[in-house]
Scaffold this active site. Structure first.
Site, PDB file in Angstrom:
ATOM      1  N   CYS A 104      -5.259  19.850  -9.453  1.00 11.63           N
ATOM      2  CA  CYS A 104      -3.853  19.525  -9.716  1.00 11.63           C
ATOM      3  C   CYS A 104      -3.623  18.147  -9.094  1.00 11.63           C
ATOM      4  O   CYS A 104      -3.771  17.977  -7.882  1.00 11.63           O
ATOM      5  CB  CYS A 104      -2.977  20.592  -9.060  1.00 11.63           C
ATOM      6  SG  CYS A 104      -1.232  20.221  -9.114  1.00 11.63           S
ATOM      7  N   CYS A 111       8.760  10.912  -6.447  1.00 14.08           N
ATOM      8  CA  CYS A 111       9.259  11.078  -7.818  1.00 14.08           C
ATOM      9  C   CYS A 111      10.711  10.636  -7.863  1.00 14.08           C
ATOM     10  O   CYS A 111      11.463  10.873  -6.923  1.00 14.08           O
ATOM     11  CB  CYS A 111       9.145  12.528  -8.265  1.00 14.08           C
ATOM     12  SG  CYS A 111       9.635  12.768  -9.997  1.00 14.08           S
ATOM     13  N   CYS A 115      14.634  16.597  -8.944  1.00 14.63           N
ATOM     14  CA  CYS A 115      14.909  18.026  -9.132  1.00 14.63           C
ATOM     15  C   CYS A 115      15.136  18.634  -7.752  1.00 14.63           C
ATOM     16  O   CYS A 115      14.335  18.403  -6.835  1.00 14.63           O
ATOM     17  CB  CYS A 115      13.735  18.718  -9.832  1.00 14.63           C
ATOM     18  SG  CYS A 115      13.310  17.928 -11.395  1.00 14.63           S
ATOM     19  N   CYS A 333       1.592  23.847  -7.071  1.00 21.72           N
ATOM     20  CA  CYS A 333       1.844  22.638  -7.853  1.00 21.72           C
ATOM     21  C   CYS A 333       3.335  22.324  -7.822  1.00 21.72           C
ATOM     22  O   CYS A 333       4.166  23.206  -7.840  1.00 21.72           O
ATOM     23  CB  CYS A 333       1.395  22.836  -9.293  1.00 21.72           C
ATOM     24  SG  CYS A 333      -0.386  22.828  -9.460  1.00 21.72           S
TER      25      CYS A 333
HETATM   26  N1  SAH Z   1       7.052  16.137 -12.835  1.00 20.78           N
HETATM   27  C1  SAH Z   1       6.358  17.104 -13.618  1.00 20.78           C
HETATM   28  C2  SAH Z   1       5.055  17.565 -13.021  1.00 20.78           C
HETATM   29  C3  SAH Z   1       5.006  17.804 -11.544  1.00 20.78           C
HETATM   30  S1  SAH Z   1       5.869  19.213 -10.984  1.00 20.78           S
HETATM   31  C4  SAH Z   1       7.275  18.268 -13.916  1.00 20.78           C
HETATM   32  O1  SAH Z   1       8.332  18.338 -13.308  1.00 20.78           O
HETATM   33  O2  SAH Z   1       6.931  19.062 -14.787  1.00 20.78           O
HETATM   34  C5  SAH Z   1       4.859  20.556 -11.578  1.00 20.78           C
HETATM   35  C6  SAH Z   1       5.612  21.867 -11.779  1.00 20.78           C
HETATM   36  O3  SAH Z   1       6.011  22.442 -10.516  1.00 20.78           O
HETATM   37  C7  SAH Z   1       6.883  21.705 -12.577  1.00 20.78           C
HETATM   38  O4  SAH Z   1       6.991  22.754 -13.505  1.00 20.78           O
HETATM   39  C8  SAH Z   1       7.947  21.809 -11.514  1.00 20.78           C
HETATM   40  O5  SAH Z   1       9.193  22.161 -12.039  1.00 20.78           O
HETATM   41  C9  SAH Z   1       7.355  22.853 -10.622  1.00 20.78           C
HETATM   42  N2  SAH Z   1       7.952  22.932  -9.295  1.00 20.78           N
HETATM   43  C10 SAH Z   1       8.451  21.930  -8.549  1.00 20.78           C
HETATM   44  N3  SAH Z   1       8.889  22.397  -7.375  1.00 20.78           N
HETATM   45  C11 SAH Z   1       8.658  23.718  -7.382  1.00 20.78           C
HETATM   46  C12 SAH Z   1       8.890  24.764  -6.442  1.00 20.78           C
HETATM   47  N4  SAH Z   1       9.466  24.514  -5.269  1.00 20.78           N
HETATM   48  N5  SAH Z   1       8.538  26.018  -6.776  1.00 20.78           N
HETATM   49  C13 SAH Z   1       7.954  26.271  -7.972  1.00 20.78           C
HETATM   50  N6  SAH Z   1       7.698  25.329  -8.890  1.00 20.78           N
HETATM   51  C14 SAH Z   1       8.053  24.072  -8.591  1.00 20.78           C
HETATM   52 FE1  SF4 Z   2       9.685  15.033 -10.165  1.00 19.02          FE
HETATM   53 FE2  SF4 Z   2      11.218  17.091 -10.862  1.00 19.02          FE
HETATM   54 FE3  SF4 Z   2       8.579  17.124 -11.429  1.00 19.02          FE
HETATM   55 FE4  SF4 Z   2       9.460  17.331  -8.893  1.00 19.02          FE
HETATM   56  S1  SF4 Z   2       9.791  18.807 -10.528  1.00 19.02           S
HETATM   57  S2  SF4 Z   2       7.800  16.084  -9.612  1.00 19.02           S
HETATM   58  S3  SF4 Z   2      11.279  15.981  -8.918  1.00 19.02           S
HETATM   59  S4  SF4 Z   2      10.141  15.708 -12.218  1.00 19.02           S
END
Ligand code: SAH
Ligand code: SF4
Length: 347
Positions: A104, A111, A115, A333
């Site tokens: 991964c 970022c 989020c 991840c």
């Molecule tokens: N930026 C991309 C990829 C990196 S995050 C994206 O957001 O898809 C990879 C995955 O982990 C995403 O599905 C994201 O929403 C999730 N993720 C982030 N923080 C998390 C958390 N605290 N618990 C579970 N999944 C999480």
């Molecule tokens: Fe960025 Fe949102 Fe993906 Fe986290 S979950 S890496 S803040 S896009």
């Protein structure tokens, strides 16, 4: 000093020429790097000592400096790297029972998309990674695995950062993974927060690489509260792009659903999601939230998840609850948080 991982075969041939070495050395070197996957020039046993000396003077293998590492009870390995400009990134290796070894990897330091539940989002944006920096994270795992007779089989872009916010470098890294490490496109997954224009662009690339879209909520107001990017590309626009992807590529799309207790694990939410996805060639990965310091949400409870899954099935939407990996070392991840490791683990 040149980082050899930044060079393609042509560049490597040029370097070999400038070192006054025979042209066939370029092919030998390439094989050592990407077929045999050794991490030191000294291990390249068919090179003369003089050649190795020249290589040591002129070149190095990679730019990532290991700053810390942790191994989970379930075998998941997490690495923290320091880049030459002091940015920190993380990557994770997850062994699975069926002999898969999944890396991964991060596409950015930090970022920009914020989020609220995401440890990387909570840190803010550092910078984009270069294609070589993205690739090297997988390369290092491939190297370590080769040393114990194993092979890196899968790569997911689910570490730090948003791969579609760093589109060109991410796609170049995909190409490097395929051509240098022999990882098939179907064994590579790009995960996006939902940047609709890039989803369409990606659909047009004609690649077999898998696409995962982080959805997490099926109504705009609540999704925007969790994922500010939803204000820019709300669910209707995102779904249009997803449908375009499925039609264009004939491939299934994956939706990621971080299940948060009381937030998106209710039957009402499953029904909303079911209506949204019914009829689309897709699969939902439901992953209980990994709690992070900057967000009060908790992982969904098993009985709620069961009800959620049952009502989703009524819409014919396929979904699987995924096991969280490396929970004890915060290696899930999207859950990587260098800031914390930085303070606690680097000596
Ligand atoms: N930026 C991309 C990829 C990196 S995050 C994206 O957001 O898809 C990879 C995955 O982990 C995403 O599905 C994201 O929403 C999730 N993720 C982030 N923080 C998390 C958390 N605290 N618990 C579970 N999944 C999480
Ligand atoms: Fe960025 Fe949102 Fe993906 Fe986290 S979950 S890496 S803040 S896009």
């Amino acid at each position: 000093m040149i980082n050899l991982y930044t060079l393609n075969q042509g560049d490597l041939a040029e370097l070999i020429a400038t070192l006054d070495e025979k042209p066939f050395r370029a092919k030998q070197l390439w094989d050592w790097l990407y077929d045999k996957r050794v991490g030191r020039f000294e291990a390249m046993t068919n090179l003369s000592r003089a050649t190795i000396h020249k290589l040591n003077e002129a070149a190095r293998l990679g730019d990532l400096e290991l700053a810390a590492q942790q191994v989970s009870k379930d075998g998941t390995e997490k690495r923290l790297y320091r880049l030459p400009d002091s940015q920190l990134i993380e990557s994770v290796l997850m062994p699975y029972d069926d002999d898969r070894q999944t890396a991964c990897i991060s596409s950015q330091a930090g970022c920009a998309l914020g989020c609220v539940f995401c440890a990387t989002g909570q840190m803010g944006f550092g910078r984009h990674l270069s294609a070589a920096e993205i690739f090297e994270q997988a390369m290092i795992f491939a190297r370590d695995l080769a040393a114990r007779g194993e092979r890196l089989s899968n790569v997911v872009f689910m570490g730090m950062g948003e791969p579609f916010h760093n589109y060109d470098a991410s796609l170049t890294a995909v190409d490097m993974l395929m051509s240098r490490l022999g990882i098939g496109a179907r064994h590579i997954t790009i995960s996006t927060v939902g940047l609709a224009p890039q989803i369409r662009r990606f659909a047009d690339e004609g690649l077999q690489v898998k696409l995962a879209v982080s959805l997490h909520k099926a109504d705009d107001a609540k999704r925007s509260a969790l994922m500010p990017v939803n204000r820019r590309w709300p669910i209707a626009e995102l779904m249009d792009a997803c449908r375009y992807y499925v039609e264009r590529t004939k491939r299934r799309i994956t939706f990621e659903w971080a299940a948060i207790a009381g937030e998106n694990d209710t039957v009402a939410e499953a029904q909303r999601l079911g209506r949204l996805l019914a009829g689309l060639h897709c699969h939902v990965n439901v992953i209980p939230l990994n709690p992070t310091g900057g967000y009060a949400g908790r992982p969904a409870h098993a009985p709620d998840l069961e009800r959620f899954m049952a009502s989703l099935r009524q819409y014919g939407v396929k979904a699987t609850v995924r096991v969280r990996r490396g929970i004890d070392i915060d290696a899930g991840c999207g859950q990587l948080k260098t800031a914390v490791i930085d303070a606690d683990a680097i000596r």
